[in-house]
Write an enzyme that holds these catalytic residues in place. Structure first.
Site, PDB file in Angstrom:
ATOM      1  N   TYR A 114       3.848  54.438 -12.364  1.00 23.36           N
ATOM      2  CA  TYR A 114       4.758  54.653 -10.985  1.00 23.36           C
ATOM      3  C   TYR A 114       4.999  53.488 -10.394  1.00 23.36           C
ATOM      4  CZ  TYR A 114       5.256  56.279  -6.543  1.00 23.36           C
ATOM      5  OH  TYR A 114       5.933  56.830  -5.163  1.00 23.36           O
ATOM      6  N   ILE A 124      11.892  58.058  -7.135  1.00 21.45           N
ATOM      7  CA  ILE A 124      10.714  58.361  -7.919  1.00 21.45           C
ATOM      8  C   ILE A 124      10.236  59.813  -7.370  1.00 21.45           C
ATOM      9  CG2 ILE A 124       8.696  58.001  -9.166  1.00 21.45           C
ATOM     10  CD1 ILE A 124      11.242  56.486 -10.100  1.00 21.45           C
ATOM     11  N   GLU A 125      10.008  59.765  -6.098  1.00 22.46           N
ATOM     12  CA  GLU A 125       9.203  60.839  -5.488  1.00 22.46           C
ATOM     13  C   GLU A 125       9.888  62.477  -5.673  1.00 22.46           C
ATOM     14  OE1 GLU A 125       6.040  61.202  -5.003  1.00 22.46           O
ATOM     15  OE2 GLU A 125       5.369  59.249  -4.905  1.00 22.46           O
ATOM     16  N   THR A 126      11.041  62.150  -5.042  1.00 19.87           N
ATOM     17  CA  THR A 126      11.824  63.350  -4.785  1.00 19.87           C
ATOM     18  C   THR A 126      13.449  63.517  -4.974  1.00 19.87           C
ATOM     19  OG1 THR A 126      12.211  63.038  -2.527  1.00 19.87           O
ATOM     20  CG2 THR A 126      10.234  64.265  -3.051  1.00 19.87           C
TER      21      THR A 126
END
Length: 336
Positions: A313, A121-123
């Site tokens: 998230y 999800i982040e990168t």
């Protein structure tokens, strides 16, 4: 891997149009904080002033922070991040980095698929770590953000301490519009406090996948002791609502708020049996149209939310982790 420069290397490269934040009304506050809390010397404070003069004002970053998708999208829209590419690449991460992930689970109790879910999800597993200079992002947010400038100014101070202690020129590190760095997207304060040198090369480098993996495990257990990861415990179970919910019922909080038994009396039942006194939170996900989806969140869900305090998230990481784990298990099954 990001290049490192001497801690006090002054800026000699061609620079973008500068805002000269060194003359901003809040600049003395920043400099005083660096002097008193981080023991910056006069020479180091001059280095900070030179860096602030070179920072570029990027007002579009403030708008991006204010309109972050966790704040503006429905769950249906946000859940599109749980795509086949992230699932496939997450399963590949479990294979290619299985030793680092196994070590992180042994040391911190966090399952490989959860760490992969955060990285996804982040990168997208370190593929997209941000292309904005952290100096520009944190200067813009810290000096110009209308409501969150105190937080970002604090992170700007942490960033200068990070650059000094880790040996970077402030113009070098790149990250997100909010100043988060590396595959794990740590803000400077968390980078300094929680990042680990997992591969033992003498550097805490969150652009390195082993260090990112270990640092995520440490983050979930150390960032907030009240929401520390609990080894072997699940994150969520689906729920059904059998009637109108009380108007004052806590929904989408940042930690557990009810027992399973108390929620059952209010018309919320777990689809998977849980002990009546289990502490949970009620998660309500907005769907396109007027639909709603309900889940009971256990403490580990809120450990993930300590990474980003938005329910969407936390649920995206949770569901991506589940799908990664399923895809990885399927890849290990013998073909007929």
């Amino acid at each position: 891997m990001m290049p490192r420069l001497a801690p006090l290397l002054l800026l000699t490269c061609a620079l973008p149009a500068a805002a000269d934040y060194g003359g901003h009304a809040r600049a003395p506050e920043l400099l005083k904080r660096l002097e008193t809390e981080f023991s910056f010397s006069p020479q180091e404070l001059d280095w900070v002033k030179t860096s602030l003069a070179a920072a570029e004002r990027l007002p579009q970053l403030v708008e991006r922070e204010q309109k972050a998708p966790e704040k503006t999208e429905t769950w249906t829209q946000y859940a599109r991040r749980i795509d086949e590419g992230r699932v496939t690449n997450g399963a590949e991460l479990l294979r290619t980095h299985r030793d680092w992930l196994a070590r992180a689970e042994a040391e911190y109790g966090v399952p490989p698929a959860v760490i992969a879910g955060i990285l996804g999800i982040e990168t997208r597993y370190g593929r997209i770590t941000g292309s904005v200079r952290v100096l520009d992002a944190l200067s813009t947010q810290g000096f110009d953000h209308p409501t969150r400038h105190a937080f970002f100014l604090s992170e700007l101070a942490e960033f200068f301490a990070f650059c000094r202690d880790f040996g970077y020129a402030p113009t070098v590190p790149q990250g997100s519009y909010a100043g988060a760095m590396g595959a794990a997207q740590f803000m400077p304060s968390n980078y300094r406090r929680l990042a680990v040198d997992f591969d033992g090369d003498g550097r805490r480098d969150l652009w390195s996948m082993p260090d990112a993996i270990g640092s995520i495990g440490r983050y979930l257990t150390r960032y907030d002791r009240a929401r520390a990861w609990q080894r072997g415990e699940p994150l969520v179970v689906q729920a059904r609502v059998t009637g109108p919910l009380p108007a004052n019922l806590a929904v989408n909080a940042r930690n557990v708020t009810h027992t399973v038994a108390a929620l059952r009396k209010l018309g919320v039942e777990a689809k998977t049996e849980l002990p009546p006194q289990t502490r949970v939170g009620l998660v309500e996900l907005t769907l396109d149209g007027d639909g709603r989806e309900y889940w009971l969140a256990l403490p580990n869900f809120y450990s993930v939310m300590s990474y980003n305090p938005r329910v969407f998230y936390g649920m995206a990481v949770t569901q991506l982790a589940q799908r990664i784990e399923q895809a990885h298990a399927a890849s290990l099954e013998p073909s007929n």
